[in-house]
Write a protein that holds these residues in place. Structure first.
Motif, PDB file in Angstrom:
ATOM      1  N   ASP A  22     -71.940 -45.999  -4.961  1.00 38.84           N
ATOM      2  CA  ASP A  22     -71.404 -44.838  -5.665  1.00 38.84           C
ATOM      3  C   ASP A  22     -71.246 -45.117  -7.154  1.00 38.84           C
ATOM      4  OD1 ASP A  22     -70.146 -42.129  -5.573  1.00 38.84           O
ATOM      5  OD2 ASP A  22     -68.380 -43.239  -6.234  1.00 38.84           O
ATOM      6  N   ARG A  23     -70.987 -46.388  -7.506  1.00 34.43           N
ATOM      7  CA  ARG A  23     -70.794 -46.764  -8.914  1.00 34.43           C
ATOM      8  C   ARG A  23     -72.070 -47.318  -9.556  1.00 34.43           C
ATOM      9  NH1 ARG A  23     -66.425 -46.607  -6.184  1.00 34.43           N
ATOM     10  NH2 ARG A  23     -64.335 -46.345  -7.086  1.00 34.43           N
ATOM     11  N   HIS A  24     -73.188 -47.178  -8.846  1.00 33.95           N
ATOM     12  CA  HIS A  24     -74.502 -47.586  -9.348  1.00 33.95           C
ATOM     13  C   HIS A  24     -74.589 -49.082  -9.619  1.00 33.95           C
ATOM     14  CE1 HIS A  24     -74.574 -43.207 -10.119  1.00 33.95           C
ATOM     15  NE2 HIS A  24     -75.866 -43.324  -9.890  1.00 33.95           N
ATOM     16  N   TRP A  25     -73.833 -49.879  -8.839  1.00 34.62           N
ATOM     17  CA  TRP A  25     -73.963 -51.332  -8.928  1.00 34.62           C
ATOM     18  C   TRP A  25     -75.095 -51.833  -8.027  1.00 34.62           C
ATOM     19  CZ3 TRP A  25     -67.994 -51.804  -8.593  1.00 34.62           C
ATOM     20  CH2 TRP A  25     -67.453 -51.773  -9.875  1.00 34.62           C
TER      21      TRP A  25
ATOM     22  N   GLY B 145     -87.112 -49.478   0.561  1.00 33.47           N
ATOM     23  CA  GLY B 145     -85.859 -49.625   1.283  1.00 33.47           C
ATOM     24  C   GLY B 145     -85.128 -50.925   1.016  1.00 33.47           C
ATOM     25  N   GLN B 146     -85.667 -51.776   0.114  1.00 30.98           N
ATOM     26  CA  GLN B 146     -85.014 -53.042  -0.191  1.00 30.98           C
ATOM     27  C   GLN B 146     -83.826 -52.815  -1.121  1.00 30.98           C
ATOM     28  OE1 GLN B 146     -85.567 -55.875   1.129  1.00 30.98           O
ATOM     29  NE2 GLN B 146     -87.640 -55.757   2.011  1.00 30.98           N
ATOM     30  N   LEU B 147     -82.814 -53.634  -0.940  1.00 35.49           N
ATOM     31  CA  LEU B 147     -81.617 -53.561  -1.773  1.00 35.49           C
ATOM     32  C   LEU B 147     -81.940 -54.030  -3.189  1.00 35.49           C
ATOM     33  CD1 LEU B 147     -78.559 -52.899  -1.469  1.00 35.49           C
ATOM     34  CD2 LEU B 147     -78.199 -55.341  -1.099  1.00 35.49           C
ATOM     35  N   VAL B 148     -81.464 -53.293  -4.176  1.00 34.16           N
ATOM     36  CA  VAL B 148     -81.656 -53.632  -5.587  1.00 34.16           C
ATOM     37  C   VAL B 148     -80.290 -53.861  -6.206  1.00 34.16           C
ATOM     38  CG1 VAL B 148     -82.536 -52.854  -7.818  1.00 34.16           C
ATOM     39  CG2 VAL B 148     -83.762 -52.255  -5.712  1.00 34.16           C
ATOM     40  N   CYS B 149     -80.106 -55.012  -6.840  1.00 26.33           N
ATOM     41  CA  CYS B 149     -78.824 -55.331  -7.495  1.00 26.33           C
ATOM     42  C   CYS B 149     -79.090 -56.212  -8.700  1.00 26.33           C
ATOM     43  CB  CYS B 149     -77.891 -56.041  -6.520  1.00 26.33           C
ATOM     44  SG  CYS B 149     -76.286 -56.465  -7.228  1.00 26.33           S
ATOM     45  N   GLU B 150     -78.685 -55.746  -9.875  1.00 24.46           N
ATOM     46  CA  GLU B 150     -78.910 -56.503 -11.111  1.00 24.46           C
ATOM     47  C   GLU B 150     -77.611 -56.783 -11.849  1.00 24.46           C
ATOM     48  OE1 GLU B 150     -81.942 -54.726 -13.492  1.00 24.46           O
ATOM     49  OE2 GLU B 150     -83.331 -54.460 -11.805  1.00 24.46           O
ATOM     50  N   HIS B 151     -76.488 -56.573 -11.178  1.00 24.94           N
ATOM     51  CA  HIS B 151     -75.170 -56.783 -11.795  1.00 24.94           C
ATOM     52  C   HIS B 151     -74.544 -58.011 -11.157  1.00 24.94           C
ATOM     53  CE1 HIS B 151     -70.982 -56.029 -12.966  1.00 24.94           C
ATOM     54  NE2 HIS B 151     -71.445 -55.156 -13.841  1.00 24.94           N
TER      55      HIS B 151
ATOM     56  N   ARG C 146     -73.466 -58.814  -7.312  1.00 21.73           N
ATOM     57  CA  ARG C 146     -74.151 -59.841  -6.524  1.00 21.73           C
ATOM     58  C   ARG C 146     -73.145 -60.799  -5.895  1.00 21.73           C
ATOM     59  NH1 ARG C 146     -78.994 -61.463 -10.751  1.00 21.73           N
ATOM     60  NH2 ARG C 146     -80.391 -59.712 -10.287  1.00 21.73           N
ATOM     61  N   GLU C 147     -72.111 -61.138  -6.665  1.00 15.50           N
ATOM     62  CA  GLU C 147     -71.081 -62.029  -6.125  1.00 15.50           C
ATOM     63  C   GLU C 147     -70.356 -61.368  -4.959  1.00 15.50           C
ATOM     64  OE1 GLU C 147     -67.006 -64.373  -7.561  1.00 15.50           O
ATOM     65  OE2 GLU C 147     -68.235 -63.296  -9.016  1.00 15.50           O
ATOM     66  N   ALA C 148     -70.073 -60.080  -5.088  1.00 17.36           N
ATOM     67  CA  ALA C 148     -69.417 -59.363  -3.999  1.00 17.36           C
ATOM     68  C   ALA C 148     -70.295 -59.369  -2.753  1.00 17.36           C
ATOM     69  CB  ALA C 148     -69.114 -57.935  -4.428  1.00 17.36           C
ATOM     70  N   LEU C 149     -71.586 -59.134  -2.926  1.00 17.05           N
ATOM     71  CA  LEU C 149     -72.503 -59.134  -1.785  1.00 17.05           C
ATOM     72  C   LEU C 149     -72.534 -60.500  -1.110  1.00 17.05           C
ATOM     73  CD1 LEU C 149     -75.458 -57.055  -3.294  1.00 17.05           C
ATOM     74  CD2 LEU C 149     -73.832 -56.302  -1.544  1.00 17.05           C
ATOM     75  N   ARG C 150     -72.539 -61.565  -1.916  1.00 19.56           N
ATOM     76  CA  ARG C 150     -72.534 -62.921  -1.344  1.00 19.56           C
ATOM     77  C   ARG C 150     -71.266 -63.177  -0.556  1.00 19.56           C
ATOM     78  NH1 ARG C 150     -74.959 -64.315  -6.428  1.00 19.56           N
ATOM     79  NH2 ARG C 150     -72.911 -64.853  -7.272  1.00 19.56           N
TER      80      ARG C 150
END
Length: 312
Positions: A258-261, A268-274, A278-282
């Motif tokens: 929702d916050r475009h992080w 369909g692959q997850l995209v994350c450049e923040h 990334r730390e939260a996902l880990r």
């Protein structure tokens, strides 16, 4: 909002296909009949249970109050002795996935049946052929909805919300009615009701496309959030209720999306450049997306815009 039970007898198919209920205004001998009079008491937004051949097979919402109308031509020879002038009430019917047999749950239903003019026998649970439209208490009406939800159609609440939204009803069906009554402004009540109805419709349409969270793989939809791809504030009215403009996501994933992080590429692959995201996902043990199915062309159009404002 009131609850009604209609015993169709010979006219089930004509009335449910035609989107109405009809009865004469009086018995063949001219005497008043309370179950016929009940049609004149129906109000827009009331809930009606359709009973025929021992089963509740449809549930509907009243669309218009009763009008005077002649016996429908499609009845044919049925009811030859009926008074031809009667009451007609428009009903938006929704078929159930599996019929509900009230007699199966008679021990629960019996204590709540009306003492007089009950739609089914208070002793046997069989249909009362002398009653056409019966009024039900709110307790019995909500019990029937719960039984249908548990045993006949898990989406019954959604069906009713969708029917209400389609009919532009201004009365919330299953929210806390007392809380709505306590809001002093009718404008505020209507705005709250419309917002809740809209979210119910949107969630239903997203769930038709998205069976699970695309990141965690969770299928239990009661724990998932229907998240707009294009933010609500930026949408027109069509986009706000468009199922292609949404994903079902686990709540912690929804917060990032929702916050475009985070976002998703066309495959369909997850995209994350923040880095913080990334730390939260880990920390959550998330390494990538759950590739449940390709995005539709319509979803991809919304996601293209979502990726353009991805945080870095």
């Amino acid at each position: 909002m009131a609850f009604w039970w209609v015993n169709h007898r010979q006219t089930y198919r004509q009335e449910t296909d035609g989107g109405y209920i009809w009865s004469p205004k009086a018995n063949a001998n001219g005497a008043r009949n309370i179950s016929y009079d009940n049609l004149s008491r129906c109000q827009r937004g009331d809930v009606v249970f359709s009973y025929a051949r021992g089963r509740i097979s449809q549930i509907g919402l009243v669309e218009t109050a009763a009008i005077t109308a002649q016996k429908p031509a499609e009845f044919g020879a049925t009811g030859e002795n009926w008074n031809p002038e009667g009451w007609l009430v428009r009903v938006n019917w929704q078929p159930l996935h599996q019929p509900l047999v009230p007699q199966t749950f008679f021990e629960l239903i019996q204590p709540l049946l009306p003492d007089r003019h009950s739609p089914i026998s208070t002793s046997t649970g069989r249909g009362n052929q002398g009653v056409y439209l019966a009024g039900l208490s709110e307790t019995l009406g909500r019990l029937l909805v719960k039984l249908i939800e548990d045993h006949a159609d898990p989406a019954v609440h959604v069906h009713l919300v969708v029917l209400a939204e389609e009919g532009e009803a201004t009365t919330s069906l299953f929210d806390d009615m007392q809380r709505l009554r306590e809001i002093p402004s009718s404008t505020e009540r209507d705005a709250l009701t419309r917002a809740r109805l809209g979210q119910g419709v949107f969630r239903h349409r997203v769930a038709e496309r998205e069976p699970a969270c695309r990141v965690t793989g969770l299928h239990r939809q009661q724990f998932l959030v229907a998240s707009h791809i294009k933010p609500w504030r930026d949408c027109d009215n069509r986009e706000r209720l468009d199922g292609a403009n949404g994903l079902l996501l686990s709540p912690h994933v929804d917060k990032l999306f929702d916050r475009h992080w985070i976002s998703f590429d066309s495959g369909g692959q997850l995209v994350c450049e923040h880095e913080a995201a990334r730390e939260a996902l880990r920390c959550w043990g998330i390494e990538g997306a759950n590739l449940i199915r390709p995005f539709s062309r319509e979803q991809e159009q919304f996601l293209n815009a979502h990726r353009l404002v991805l945080r870095r």
